[in-house]
Motif scaffolding. Structure first.
Motif, PDB file in Angstrom:
ATOM      1  N   LEU A  51       0.813  -1.219   0.000  1.00 15.59           N
ATOM      2  CA  LEU A  51       0.000   0.000   0.000  1.00 15.59           C
ATOM      3  C   LEU A  51       0.851   1.276   0.000  1.00 15.59           C
ATOM      4  N   PRO A  52       1.864   1.396   0.870  1.00 16.97           N
ATOM      5  CA  PRO A  52       2.694   2.611   0.821  1.00 16.97           C
ATOM      6  C   PRO A  52       3.348   2.816  -0.553  1.00 16.97           C
ATOM      7  N   GLU A  53       3.751   1.716  -1.183  1.00 19.99           N
ATOM      8  CA  GLU A  53       4.418   1.809  -2.492  1.00 19.99           C
ATOM      9  C   GLU A  53       3.480   2.389  -3.548  1.00 19.99           C
ATOM     10  N   VAL A  54       2.272   1.838  -3.665  1.00 21.92           N
ATOM     11  CA  VAL A  54       1.379   2.283  -4.734  1.00 21.92           C
ATOM     12  C   VAL A  54       0.823   3.676  -4.466  1.00 21.92           C
ATOM     13  N   HIS A  56       2.396   6.046  -2.842  1.00 18.76           N
ATOM     14  CA  HIS A  56       3.500   6.977  -3.090  1.00 18.76           C
ATOM     15  C   HIS A  56       3.630   7.286  -4.572  1.00 18.76           C
ATOM     16  N   GLU A  57       3.427   6.277  -5.408  1.00 13.41           N
ATOM     17  CA  GLU A  57       3.611   6.442  -6.855  1.00 13.41           C
ATOM     18  C   GLU A  57       2.360   6.959  -7.561  1.00 13.41           C
ATOM     19  N   LEU A  58       1.180   6.522  -7.128  1.00 16.92           N
ATOM     20  CA  LEU A  58      -0.047   6.820  -7.862  1.00 16.92           C
ATOM     21  C   LEU A  58      -0.944   7.842  -7.171  1.00 16.92           C
ATOM     22  N   GLY A  59      -0.691   8.133  -5.905  1.00 18.22           N
ATOM     23  CA  GLY A  59      -1.552   9.061  -5.183  1.00 18.22           C
ATOM     24  C   GLY A  59      -2.962   8.514  -5.042  1.00 18.22           C
ATOM     25  N   ASP A 124      10.867  -0.153  -1.927  1.00 21.38           N
ATOM     26  CA  ASP A 124      11.030  -0.813  -0.632  1.00 21.38           C
ATOM     27  C   ASP A 124      11.704  -2.165  -0.866  1.00 21.38           C
ATOM     28  N   GLN A 125      12.942  -2.308  -0.433  1.00 19.88           N
ATOM     29  CA  GLN A 125      13.711  -3.518  -0.708  1.00 19.88           C
ATOM     30  C   GLN A 125      13.146  -4.765  -0.032  1.00 19.88           C
TER      31      GLN A 125
END
Length: 243
Positions: A51-54, A56-59, A124-125
């Motif tokens: 969730l944080p990844e998407v 951050h990228e897509l708003g 996120d690694q």
């Protein structure tokens, strides 16, 4: 692409499918607590890594695709009869009359979808290894339920093995295809992020359904099931140490 992860998912799927083929009687609580544990772990990985990844990228667009993915899974389970969350909605006495093709189609589409995020490159690694373990854990009850239903449908042993092996390779193939296309074409890598959001929605539907439905009457949460859920969430929290 880490081939060890894909081998892990392949092995977990085959191992899960072999359980009903080799164990004459499986204690009902085994499936209940396995589902609760794997569902909670997958839920935790989604919330803490994907969730944080998407977002951050897509708003705000991420939320749109997550909702779409959630209801896409609602549609898919009409074909698969809910086997993605480790049990089937089909009455036991009618399982020998089931239409196998739409069931396998729905479950295979889901398996392909869950493989696509495994080929995506995350900032996120710890996201990818955590997701790999979560999917592998999810595959065990999923394959177990699939083969149980196929056995109730009186499939021959050779057919059971063909179905299991074919199902086992769907997710790794999707991961390999997504990784290859993403590395080769930058635009594909960009649009894979939208697919990841869709799959997050599907995973949220599956994991939350597991919490309330898996093997319980009236959707109650027994003490042991709560412990299994807590253990899955704890394992998901531990993945944060790899960041």
């Amino acid at each position: 692409m880490n081939w060890n992860y894909l081998i892990l998912i392949l092995a977990a799927t085959i191992a899960g499918g072999m359980i009903p083929m080799t164990v004459k009687r499986i204690h009902a609580n085994f499936s209940i607590y396995l589902l609760a544990f794997t569902g909670a772990f997958l839920f935790g990985v989604i919330i803490m890594h994907l969730l944080p990844e998407v977002y951050h990228e897509l708003g705000h667009q991420a939320g749109i695709y997550i909702v779409l993915g959630f209801f896409l899974q609602v549609f898919l389970q009409q074909l698969s009869h809910g086997m993605e969350h480790g049990h089937t909605h089909m009455p036991g006495e009618h399982q020998h009359n089931i239409a196998v093709t739409p069931l396998l189609l729905g479950l295979s589409i889901h398996a392909f979808m869950e493989g696509i995020p495994l080929g995506f490159k995350y900032d996120d690694q710890s996201a990818l290894p955590s997701l790999m373990v979560g999917v592998a854990a999810h595959k065990i009850p999923e394959a177990l339920t699939l083969m149980t239903v196929m056995m109730h449908a009186h499939k021959k042993r050779a057919d059971l093995w063909r179905i299991l092996l074919a199902f086992a390779v769907v997710t790794p193939i999707a991961a390999i295809l997504a990784g290859w296309l993403g590395n080769r074409f930058e635009i594909v890598q960009h649009y894979l992020l939208y697919v990841v959001a869709l799959v997050i929605g599907a995973f949220l539907h599956i994991s939350t359904t597991i919490f309330y439905e898996s093997g319980t009457k009236h959707h109650e949460l027994s003490g042991r099931k709560v412990i299994a859920i807590a253990a899955g969430l704890l394992l998901a929290f531990l993945t944060l140490i790899f960041e």
